[in-house]
Scaffold this active site. Structure first.
Site, short mmCIF file in Angstrom:
data_model
loop_
_atom_site.label_atom_id
_atom_site.label_comp_id
_atom_site.label_asym_id
_atom_site.label_seq_id
_atom_site.Cartn_x
_atom_site.Cartn_y
_atom_site.Cartn_z
N ASN A 1 35.35 36.12 52.35
CA ASN A 1 36.68 36.43 52.89
C ASN A 1 36.74 37.93 53.13
O ASN A 1 36.89 38.72 52.20
CB ASN A 1 37.75 36.01 51.85
CG ASN A 1 39.15 36.36 52.33
OD1 ASN A 1 39.35 36.65 53.51
ND2 ASN A 1 40.11 36.32 51.42
N LYS B 1 38.96 39.58 54.59
CA LYS B 1 40.34 40.08 54.59
C LYS B 1 40.55 41.01 55.81
O LYS B 1 40.08 40.68 56.88
CB LYS B 1 40.67 40.78 53.27
CG LYS B 1 40.28 39.94 52.05
CD LYS B 1 40.84 40.48 50.79
CE LYS B 1 40.22 39.78 49.60
NZ LYS B 1 40.98 39.90 48.38
N HIS C 1 45.56 31.05 50.60
CA HIS C 1 45.08 32.20 49.83
C HIS C 1 46.27 32.88 49.15
O HIS C 1 47.36 32.97 49.72
CB HIS C 1 44.34 33.18 50.75
CG HIS C 1 43.59 34.21 49.96
ND1 HIS C 1 44.21 35.31 49.42
CD2 HIS C 1 42.28 34.28 49.60
CE1 HIS C 1 43.30 36.03 48.76
NE2 HIS C 1 42.13 35.42 48.85
N GLU D 1 46.99 35.84 48.77
CA GLU D 1 47.58 36.95 49.51
C GLU D 1 48.54 36.45 50.59
O GLU D 1 49.51 37.12 50.95
CB GLU D 1 46.47 37.86 50.08
CG GLU D 1 45.83 38.67 48.96
CD GLU D 1 44.39 39.09 49.19
OE1 GLU D 1 43.92 39.06 50.33
OE2 GLU D 1 43.73 39.44 48.18
N GLU E 1 41.11 30.20 42.30
CA GLU E 1 41.13 31.67 42.25
C GLU E 1 42.30 32.14 41.39
O GLU E 1 43.43 32.22 41.89
CB GLU E 1 41.31 32.24 43.66
CG GLU E 1 40.24 31.86 44.63
CD GLU E 1 40.12 32.92 45.72
OE1 GLU E 1 39.11 33.62 45.71
OE2 GLU E 1 41.05 33.06 46.52
N GLY F 1 40.07 40.80 43.19
CA GLY F 1 40.01 42.20 43.63
C GLY F 1 40.01 43.21 42.51
O GLY F 1 40.35 44.38 42.71
N SER G 1 36.77 38.47 41.75
CA SER G 1 35.86 39.50 41.24
C SER G 1 34.43 38.99 41.00
O SER G 1 33.80 39.32 39.99
CB SER G 1 36.44 40.14 39.97
OG SER G 1 37.61 40.84 40.31
C1 PEP Z 1 39.45 36.71 47.52
O1 PEP Z 1 39.72 37.41 48.48
O2 PEP Z 1 39.82 35.53 47.51
C2 PEP Z 1 38.69 37.25 46.40
C3 PEP Z 1 38.24 36.43 45.49
O3 PEP Z 1 38.47 38.60 46.40
P1 PEP Z 1 37.51 39.41 45.37
O4 PEP Z 1 36.17 38.75 45.41
O5 PEP Z 1 37.49 40.79 45.90
O6 PEP Z 1 38.12 39.31 44.00
#
Ligand code: PEP
Length: 261
Positions: A12, A14, A100, A102, A170, A176, A218
């Protein structure tokens, strides 16, 4: 012996990178490493503006896909800034991340997610459906949050349609945050079992237990292998570390190792 299975690694990107030229470089490097990752399906989700030019960069493959980070549930109309299923299909994109955190943070509700998931599944897409609690409490009410998200998101998806869904667990508090902040592999395994139980309650069939459950939050080259092996997930959703060919490549290769040993 554990059954060998295919691993799904989703990138992803983003709101990155800043230019099409950087996106092309990142995609071609990623594609090169992905070729070496046997047993792994890679799904790279760039910003929507870059989908079409990136999609034109390589031939169709059965193990490497460009996906979208989001889509709108309506096909056409006065919905400024959105992208639709027919638009994605017209550029040969059939994978989409839905729900997601976000997007949920920008106001997307469980009901919005349900509508999108059902439309995408009916249109033949593979959906990467994100679920996960915002925070953990000692009483375990986060389990109810995840259950509710799954039950609502899949409320219009039939047993057959479920085969087009990859569930990405998640925990939002782990997204992040960088190295060392992922949920540990034992915790991931507990959630995988819980998610499978919720699916079984919903669909009343043992075969739904093989629905791929991915982990995201992460993930990096250091924790990827343990998360997949001990967490018993079918793959990973990777944000920050998908922006470097080296770190994402190491995650792809770790996934390949898990499928072959
Ligand atoms: C994500 O964008 O869904 C995500 C898991 O980001 P990160 O790996 O940076 O934690």
């Amino acid at each position: 012996m554990t059954e060998q299975k295919r691993m799904y690694i989703v990138a992803n990107w983003k709101l990155n990178p800043a230019s099409l030229s950087d996106a092309k470089t990142l995609l071609s490097g990623t594609k090169e490493v992905a070729k070496k990752a046997k047993g792994v399906t890679a799904i790279v989700c760039p910003p929507s503006l870059f989908i079409s030019p990136l999609r034109e960069l390589y031939r169709k493959s059965t193990t490497f896909f460009i996906g979208a980070q989001n889509m709108y549930a309506e096909d056409t109309g006065a919905f400024t800034g959105e992208i639709s299923i027919p638009m994605l299909k017209s550029v040969s994109v059939n994978h989409v991340i839905i729900g997601h955190s976000e997007r949920r943070g920008m106001g997307e509700t469980d009901e919005d997610v349900a509508k999108k998931v059902s439309r995408a599944v009916n249109a033949g897409f593979t959906v990467i459906l994100c679920i996960g609690e915002w925070e953990r409490d000692e009483q375990g009410s986060y389990l109810g949050v995840v259950e509710q998200q799954i039950k609502t998101a899949l409320s219009k998806v039939t047993y057959t349609g479920l085969s087009q869904v990859l569930l990405a667990y998640e925990p939002v508090w782990a997204i992040g945050k960088g190295s060392g902040s992922a949920l540990d592999a034992h915790g991931v395994h507990q959630m995988v079992l819980y998610i499978r139980k919720v699916l079984k309650d919903m669909y009343k069939k043992n075969s739904v237990l093989s629905t791929p459950v991915l982990y995201g939050g992460s993930v990096d080259a250091e924790n990827a292998e343990a998360l997949m092996r001990e967490g018993e997930v079918s793959g990973l959703l990777v944000g920050g570390k998908s922006l470097s060919v080296k770190s994402f490549g190491d995650i792809l290769l770790a996934a390949s190792k898990v499928t072959t040993s």
